[in-house]
Design a protein around this motif. Structure first.
Motif, short mmCIF file in Angstrom:
data_model
loop_
_atom_site.label_atom_id
_atom_site.label_comp_id
_atom_site.label_asym_id
_atom_site.label_seq_id
_atom_site.Cartn_x
_atom_site.Cartn_y
_atom_site.Cartn_z
N THR A 216 30.80 -30.00 28.02
CA THR A 216 29.80 -29.00 27.64
C THR A 216 28.63 -29.02 28.62
N VAL A 217 28.15 -30.20 28.98
CA VAL A 217 27.03 -30.32 29.92
C VAL A 217 27.43 -29.77 31.29
N VAL A 218 28.62 -30.10 31.76
CA VAL A 218 29.09 -29.61 33.06
C VAL A 218 29.18 -28.09 33.05
N MET A 219 29.75 -27.52 32.00
CA MET A 219 29.88 -26.07 31.91
C MET A 219 28.52 -25.38 31.81
N LEU A 220 27.57 -25.98 31.11
CA LEU A 220 26.22 -25.42 31.05
C LEU A 220 25.58 -25.40 32.44
N ILE A 221 25.79 -26.44 33.20
CA ILE A 221 25.24 -26.50 34.56
C ILE A 221 25.90 -25.44 35.44
N ILE A 222 27.23 -25.34 35.38
CA ILE A 222 27.95 -24.35 36.20
C ILE A 222 27.53 -22.93 35.85
N THR A 223 27.50 -22.61 34.56
CA THR A 223 27.12 -21.25 34.18
C THR A 223 25.65 -20.99 34.46
N GLY A 224 24.83 -22.01 34.34
CA GLY A 224 23.40 -21.86 34.67
C GLY A 224 23.21 -21.56 36.15
N ILE A 225 23.95 -22.25 37.00
CA ILE A 225 23.87 -21.99 38.44
C ILE A 225 24.37 -20.57 38.73
N TYR A 226 25.47 -20.19 38.12
CA TYR A 226 26.02 -18.84 38.32
C TYR A 226 24.99 -17.78 37.91
N LEU A 227 24.38 -17.93 36.75
CA LEU A 227 23.38 -16.96 36.29
C LEU A 227 22.17 -16.92 37.23
N ALA A 228 21.76 -18.06 37.72
CA ALA A 228 20.62 -18.10 38.65
C ALA A 228 20.96 -17.38 39.96
N VAL A 229 22.17 -17.55 40.45
CA VAL A 229 22.59 -16.88 41.68
C VAL A 229 22.65 -15.37 41.47
N VAL A 230 23.22 -14.94 40.36
CA VAL A 230 23.31 -13.51 40.07
C VAL A 230 21.91 -12.91 39.91
N TYR A 231 21.04 -13.59 39.20
CA TYR A 231 19.66 -13.10 39.00
C TYR A 231 18.93 -13.02 40.34
N ALA A 232 19.03 -14.05 41.14
CA ALA A 232 18.36 -14.06 42.44
C ALA A 232 18.94 -12.97 43.34
N GLY A 233 20.25 -12.79 43.28
CA GLY A 233 20.89 -11.74 44.07
C GLY A 233 20.42 -10.36 43.67
N SER A 234 20.19 -10.15 42.38
CA SER A 234 19.73 -8.83 41.92
C SER A 234 18.32 -8.52 42.42
N LYS A 235 17.55 -9.54 42.66
CA LYS A 235 16.16 -9.33 43.09
C LYS A 235 16.05 -8.90 44.54
N VAL A 236 17.12 -9.04 45.32
CA VAL A 236 17.08 -8.57 46.71
C VAL A 236 17.58 -7.13 46.82
N LEU A 237 18.08 -6.56 45.74
CA LEU A 237 18.52 -5.17 45.75
C LEU A 237 17.31 -4.23 45.77
N PRO A 238 17.49 -3.01 46.23
CA PRO A 238 16.36 -2.07 46.28
C PRO A 238 15.68 -1.85 44.92
N THR A 239 16.45 -1.87 43.85
CA THR A 239 15.85 -1.65 42.52
C THR A 239 15.48 -2.95 41.83
N GLN A 240 15.71 -4.08 42.50
CA GLN A 240 15.43 -5.42 41.99
C GLN A 240 16.11 -5.68 40.64
N GLY A 241 17.29 -5.14 40.47
CA GLY A 241 18.06 -5.38 39.25
C GLY A 241 17.67 -4.50 38.08
N ASN A 242 16.73 -3.60 38.29
CA ASN A 242 16.31 -2.70 37.23
C ASN A 242 17.04 -1.37 37.36
N ALA A 243 17.02 -0.61 36.30
CA ALA A 243 17.65 0.71 36.34
C ALA A 243 16.87 1.63 37.27
N GLU A 244 17.58 2.49 37.95
CA GLU A 244 16.93 3.48 38.80
C GLU A 244 16.64 4.72 37.96
N THR A 245 15.38 5.12 37.91
CA THR A 245 15.00 6.26 37.08
C THR A 245 14.43 7.39 37.92
#
Length: 185
Positions: free
Chosen positions: A12-41
């Motif tokens: 459980t601890v290992v999986m929490l670490i792996i999924t936490g790292i994955y979520l952090a990478v996805v979140y950080a990746g979204s922040k470099v996009l032009p819309t910074q991960g937000n909807a374009e309106t």
């Protein structure tokens, strides 16, 4: 029993670490996009529209997007879950083809772009192919008393190339195209 509990806790601890790292990478990746991960309106005529969610346009004066299995309800994103061998699905697609040909009689027996008669997996796809937009040019030009060249040029100007000119087809955002169409003088 104790060994199983300790193993389960470690896993459980290992999986929490792996999924936490994955979520952090996805979140950080979204922040470099032009819309910074937000909807374009887009704000148009006092209303707010999301360009990444398909909109329904029924008027013959507008480009029509992909059909939606969820009636363009963003809260209920889903496909029809019916396969190409399902008789009901085939009848639905045939009705859409017949309707599209009736709405665009100028196109005669031209090949109907598939995205104009089939819903996307989410039911909310905001884009159509350039071919899908060009299929509708003559109808819109006639409805708006514009030359087909003018409307075709508008489509060409709003066509986005594939990502890195490599991944996926060229596409046109239907909402943005229709707003540009309204703004033509």
């Amino acid at each position: 029993m104790k060994n199983y509990m300790i193993s389960a806790l470690k896993l459980t601890v290992v999986m929490l670490i792996i999924t936490g790292i994955y979520l952090a990478v996805v979140y950080a990746g979204s922040k470099v996009l032009p819309t910074q991960g937000n909807a374009e309106t887009i704000h148009y005529k006092g209303q707010k529209f999301y360009t990444n969610i398909g909109q329904e346009f029924k008027s013959p004066r507008y480009f029509h997007g992909r059909p939606s299995a969820v009636d363009y309800n963003a809260a209920g994103s889903a496909g029809s879950n019916k396969g190409p061998s399902n008789e009901e699905y085939l009848q639905t697609v045939q009705k859409r083809i017949d309707t599209l040909k009736m709405q665009n009689p100028e196109m005669g027996n031209a090949k109907v772009p598939v995205e104009l008669v089939t819903a996307s997996g989410s039911g909310l796809d905001p884009d159509i192919s350039e071919e899908g937009a060009l299929y509708q040019v003559k109808r819109i030009a006639k409805e708006r008393n514009l030359s087909a060249k003018t409307v075709e040029s508008l489509v060409k100007n709003h066509t986005e190339a594939p990502f890195l000119d490599l991944f996926g087809p060229s596409k046109v955002n239907v909402l943005q195209l229709n707003i540009a169409l309204d703004e033509l003088k």
